[in-house]
Design an enzyme around this catalytic site. Sequence first.
Site, PDB file in Angstrom:
ATOM      1  N   ASP A 116      48.478  44.221  29.125  1.00 47.21           N
ATOM      2  CA  ASP A 116      49.548  43.367  28.641  1.00 47.21           C
ATOM      3  C   ASP A 116      50.000  42.437  29.778  1.00 47.21           C
ATOM      4  O   ASP A 116      49.178  41.722  30.343  1.00 47.21           O
ATOM      5  CB  ASP A 116      50.683  44.238  28.092  1.00 47.21           C
ATOM      6  CG  ASP A 116      51.807  43.458  27.439  1.00 47.21           C
ATOM      7  OD1 ASP A 116      51.611  42.978  26.316  1.00 47.21           O
ATOM      8  OD2 ASP A 116      52.863  43.316  28.066  1.00 47.21           O
ATOM      9  N   TYR A 135      58.776  36.347  30.569  1.00 51.43           N
ATOM     10  CA  TYR A 135      58.493  35.376  29.507  1.00 51.43           C
ATOM     11  C   TYR A 135      59.238  34.066  29.744  1.00 51.43           C
ATOM     12  O   TYR A 135      58.693  32.981  29.518  1.00 51.43           O
ATOM     13  CB  TYR A 135      58.893  35.964  28.152  1.00 51.43           C
ATOM     14  CG  TYR A 135      58.068  37.148  27.742  1.00 51.43           C
ATOM     15  CD1 TYR A 135      56.862  36.987  27.058  1.00 51.43           C
ATOM     16  CD2 TYR A 135      58.463  38.453  28.038  1.00 51.43           C
ATOM     17  CE1 TYR A 135      56.093  38.073  26.679  1.00 51.43           C
ATOM     18  CE2 TYR A 135      57.707  39.547  27.669  1.00 51.43           C
ATOM     19  CZ  TYR A 135      56.520  39.350  26.992  1.00 51.43           C
ATOM     20  OH  TYR A 135      55.756  40.431  26.624  1.00 51.43           O
ATOM     21  N   HIS A 179      47.482  47.931  20.456  1.00 50.68           N
ATOM     22  CA  HIS A 179      47.826  47.276  21.709  1.00 50.68           C
ATOM     23  C   HIS A 179      47.938  48.289  22.847  1.00 50.68           C
ATOM     24  O   HIS A 179      47.615  47.981  23.991  1.00 50.68           O
ATOM     25  CB  HIS A 179      49.158  46.532  21.536  1.00 50.68           C
ATOM     26  CG  HIS A 179      49.608  45.802  22.754  1.00 50.68           C
ATOM     27  ND1 HIS A 179      49.014  44.636  23.199  1.00 50.68           N
ATOM     28  CD2 HIS A 179      50.612  46.069  23.637  1.00 50.68           C
ATOM     29  CE1 HIS A 179      49.632  44.217  24.287  1.00 50.68           C
ATOM     30  NE2 HIS A 179      50.598  45.067  24.585  1.00 50.68           N
TER      31      HIS A 179
END
Length: 293
Positions: free
Chosen positions: A101, A208, A273
């Site tokens: 990730d 982010y 994931h």
Amino acid sequence: MPELIHDEAVVNGVRLHYVEAGDGPLVVLLHGFPEFWYSWRDQIPALADAGYHVVAPDLRGYNASEKPRGVGAYRLDELVGDVVGLIDQFDAEEAHVVGHDWGGAIAWEVASRHPDRVERLAILNAPHPDRFRDVLRTPEQLRRSWYMFFFQLPWLPELFLSARDYTTIEEIFRDGTENPDAFGESEVQRYVEAAAQPGALTGAINYYRALFRERVPQELRTVVSGSRDDSDVSVPTLLIWGEEDTALGIELTEGLERWVPDIRVERLPDASHWVQNDEPERVNELLVEFFED
């Protein structure tokens, strides 16, 4: 688990907590969002038993590591510097770098900017940045990536993730896996405790925020000039991908030879994931085989 050594070091101007186990060539494990070193609980003993010195840090902003203030502290330059500094901390010329990730996003950057410091690169469910840029233009991936845009808002994402005693954090792990045994109650609570550390949610979300502030202007310059920064990866690379990832489409595993000529792609159809937790034995086998090849 083997006996883990918990320690910390100041690298690149930030204090990082890490765990380590084993002796031998250095392997650095980089976790993702919203995780911490514990996401590698199934890989640490397997790699240590296979003869590697395994180091799994809490990335800056996470769990027991320092949480610098300000979005700028989470730019890719800083994150890459942390990994290179960690390799230096153990007096290693190079390391096997493994990332999942967000840890994978950082690992891609480390390998492209500092190929001399990466012996082999292993990526778990993290797209190559240029391939992600191309696929993100599609309506399906835009739908999957809604949270990245939500995270650009001030304070509201932190409120959302911490509401109802961090129920959303619990659901991310409980509902996002293909293996019902991947995350028991004790495992989920450890993630909640890590996320509840003062400043941890803001630190994690700032990854982010910083990415958008850094990469969006860069992409606009690319449109105008027709050029882009070099993101090719020359080191041998293994991409392990859980096909049941709800946030990242399987098409992100395609066409990567354009940027990564020496790449092997392993798709696990029954993994999510959280691929290293859904199918730990298979992931461990792939990693050890790749490092020893």
